[in-house]
Design an enzyme around this catalytic site. Structure first.
Site, mmCIF file in Angstrom:
data_model
loop_
_atom_site.group_PDB
_atom_site.id
_atom_site.type_symbol
_atom_site.label_atom_id
_atom_site.label_comp_id
_atom_site.label_asym_id
_atom_site.label_seq_id
_atom_site.Cartn_x
_atom_site.Cartn_y
_atom_site.Cartn_z
ATOM 1 N N GLY A 98 -0.514 16.700 29.318
ATOM 2 C CA GLY A 98 -0.972 18.021 28.893
ATOM 3 C C GLY A 98 -0.682 19.106 29.917
ATOM 4 O O GLY A 98 0.374 19.122 30.563
ATOM 5 N N VAL A 99 -1.645 19.985 30.097
ATOM 6 C CA VAL A 99 -1.452 21.126 30.988
ATOM 7 C C VAL A 99 -1.287 20.672 32.446
ATOM 8 O O VAL A 99 -0.541 21.275 33.226
ATOM 9 C CB VAL A 99 -2.591 22.164 30.795
ATOM 10 C CG1 VAL A 99 -3.926 21.667 31.303
ATOM 11 C CG2 VAL A 99 -2.222 23.488 31.446
ATOM 12 N N ASP A 100 -1.962 19.596 32.807
ATOM 13 C CA ASP A 100 -1.879 19.020 34.158
ATOM 14 C C ASP A 100 -0.427 18.627 34.472
ATOM 15 O O ASP A 100 0.128 19.004 35.517
ATOM 16 C CB ASP A 100 -2.799 17.789 34.191
ATOM 17 C CG ASP A 100 -3.131 17.318 35.597
ATOM 18 O OD1 ASP A 100 -2.689 17.966 36.551
ATOM 19 O OD2 ASP A 100 -3.832 16.294 35.713
ATOM 20 N N SER A 119 -10.665 20.786 28.653
ATOM 21 C CA SER A 119 -11.277 19.656 27.922
ATOM 22 C C SER A 119 -10.948 19.592 26.426
ATOM 23 O O SER A 119 -11.384 18.663 25.758
ATOM 24 C CB SER A 119 -12.812 19.632 28.067
ATOM 25 O OG SER A 119 -13.187 19.107 29.328
ATOM 26 N N ASP A 142 2.458 29.084 27.591
ATOM 27 C CA ASP A 142 2.468 28.156 28.719
ATOM 28 C C ASP A 142 1.868 28.812 29.965
ATOM 29 O O ASP A 142 2.412 29.790 30.483
ATOM 30 C CB ASP A 142 3.941 27.775 28.958
ATOM 31 C CG ASP A 142 4.120 26.747 30.050
ATOM 32 O OD1 ASP A 142 3.126 26.378 30.717
ATOM 33 O OD2 ASP A 142 5.274 26.320 30.241
ATOM 34 N N ILE A 143 0.802 28.255 30.472
ATOM 35 C CA ILE A 143 0.096 28.847 31.622
ATOM 36 C C ILE A 143 0.958 28.836 32.886
ATOM 37 O O ILE A 143 0.758 29.667 33.772
ATOM 38 C CB ILE A 143 -1.257 28.120 31.848
ATOM 39 C CG1 ILE A 143 -2.211 28.992 32.676
ATOM 40 C CG2 ILE A 143 -1.061 26.757 32.496
ATOM 41 C CD1 ILE A 143 -3.659 28.513 32.660
ATOM 42 N N GLY A 187 -8.072 19.156 24.943
ATOM 43 C CA GLY A 187 -6.926 18.326 24.574
ATOM 44 C C GLY A 187 -7.350 16.874 24.503
ATOM 45 O O GLY A 187 -8.204 16.499 23.689
HETATM 46 P P1 ADP Z 1 -8.028 17.917 28.881
HETATM 47 O O1 ADP Z 1 -7.798 16.535 29.436
HETATM 48 O O2 ADP Z 1 -8.925 18.777 29.778
HETATM 49 O O3 ADP Z 1 -8.453 17.908 27.459
HETATM 50 P P2 ADP Z 1 -5.297 18.689 28.139
HETATM 51 O O4 ADP Z 1 -4.179 19.107 29.050
HETATM 52 O O5 ADP Z 1 -5.102 17.467 27.317
HETATM 53 O O6 ADP Z 1 -6.590 18.625 29.065
HETATM 54 O O7 ADP Z 1 -5.622 19.881 27.146
HETATM 55 C C1 ADP Z 1 -6.290 21.057 27.534
HETATM 56 C C2 ADP Z 1 -5.676 22.234 26.813
HETATM 57 O O8 ADP Z 1 -4.451 22.586 27.458
HETATM 58 C C3 ADP Z 1 -5.331 21.979 25.357
HETATM 59 O O9 ADP Z 1 -5.908 22.994 24.564
HETATM 60 C C4 ADP Z 1 -3.798 22.059 25.312
HETATM 61 O O10 ADP Z 1 -3.351 22.668 24.094
HETATM 62 C C5 ADP Z 1 -3.518 22.962 26.482
HETATM 63 N N1 ADP Z 1 -2.187 22.910 27.094
HETATM 64 C C6 ADP Z 1 -1.264 21.904 27.102
HETATM 65 N N2 ADP Z 1 -0.160 22.275 27.781
HETATM 66 C C7 ADP Z 1 -0.376 23.556 28.215
HETATM 67 C C8 ADP Z 1 0.380 24.528 28.958
HETATM 68 N N3 ADP Z 1 1.603 24.252 29.423
HETATM 69 N N4 ADP Z 1 -0.181 25.742 29.195
HETATM 70 C C9 ADP Z 1 -1.422 26.038 28.740
HETATM 71 N N5 ADP Z 1 -2.184 25.188 28.038
HETATM 72 C C10 ADP Z 1 -1.676 23.961 27.781
#
Ligand code: ADP
Length: 170
Positions: A34-36, A119, A12-13, A121
């Site tokens: 997602g990460v956002d 991008s 987890d970032i 995800g």
């Molecule tokens: P995008 O819309 O740019 O594709 P996403 O958030 O859907 O963004 O996915 C981008 C990447 O972030 C994916 O590879 C996903 O596995 C990853 N991701 C999701 N949650 C986290 C987190 N908490 N920390 C780091 N990476 C994450």
């Protein structure tokens, strides 16, 4: 001699203590899944207030805010391309995300930065190709004069982690 280290981490970032973490945002900068979503939850509501004031960000560009409740001092919000089959300059736009994020970190005197796999995800970018562009762009940036000492690739899913493990060993 360039002593910057590229490091790979899994997980987890939002838990990282780098000067900046990068958010794979959407162009409204108003949060998403997602990460956002994870970054906004961990940073707290002040992050959304700051993002509202910025008022959006075009694909390939980046904007900086404070990190609020995160360990990271800054969040760099960049908007990755949605994958449309590779015919809409997705490659150039994804490279621009990495380049512009590094530039913003550099301009703000960051010595460490962590990237998610932008991008790959919901936006559907093929993971192997995205990893290749990420690593290439970071290497090219680090070859120039800059303040950055550590770049982390933070992989959340197993597939990306394995791809980066392989690509960084080459
Ligand atoms: P995008 O819309 O740019 O594709 P996403 O958030 O859907 O963004 O996915 C981008 C990447 O972030 C994916 O590879 C996903 O596995 C990853 N991701 C999701 N949650 C986290 C987190 N908490 N920390 C780091 N990476 C994450």
């Amino acid at each position: 001699m360039n002593e910057t280290k590229i490091l790979l981490v899994k997980g987890d970032i939002t838990l990282l203590e780098t000067d900046a973490i990068v958010n794979a945002a959407n162009s409204s900068l108003l949060g998403g899944g997602g990460v956002d979503g994870a970054i906004h939850r961990a940073a707290g509501p002040e992050l959304l207030v700051a993002c509202r004031m910025i008022g959006g960000c075009p694909t390939g560009e980046a904007r900086i805010t404070k990190g609020y409740n995160l360990k990271a001092k800054f969040v760099i919000h960049t908007v990755g391309p949605v994958w449309h089959g590779g015919y809409s300059n997705e490659m150039g736009k994804l490279a621009a995300c990495y380049y512009n994020s590094l530039k913003l970190a550099d301009d703000n005197h960051c010595s460490s930065i962590a990237f998610p796999n932008i991008s790959t995800g919901v936006f559907g970018y093929p993971k192997a190709e995205a990893a290749r562009i990420a690593i290439k762009t970071v290497n090219e940036y680090l070859a120039g004069k800059n303040s950055i000492k550590q770049v982390f690739f933070c992989c959340f899913d197993e597939e990306n982690y394995l791809l980066y493990t392989k690509a960084l060993a080459e």
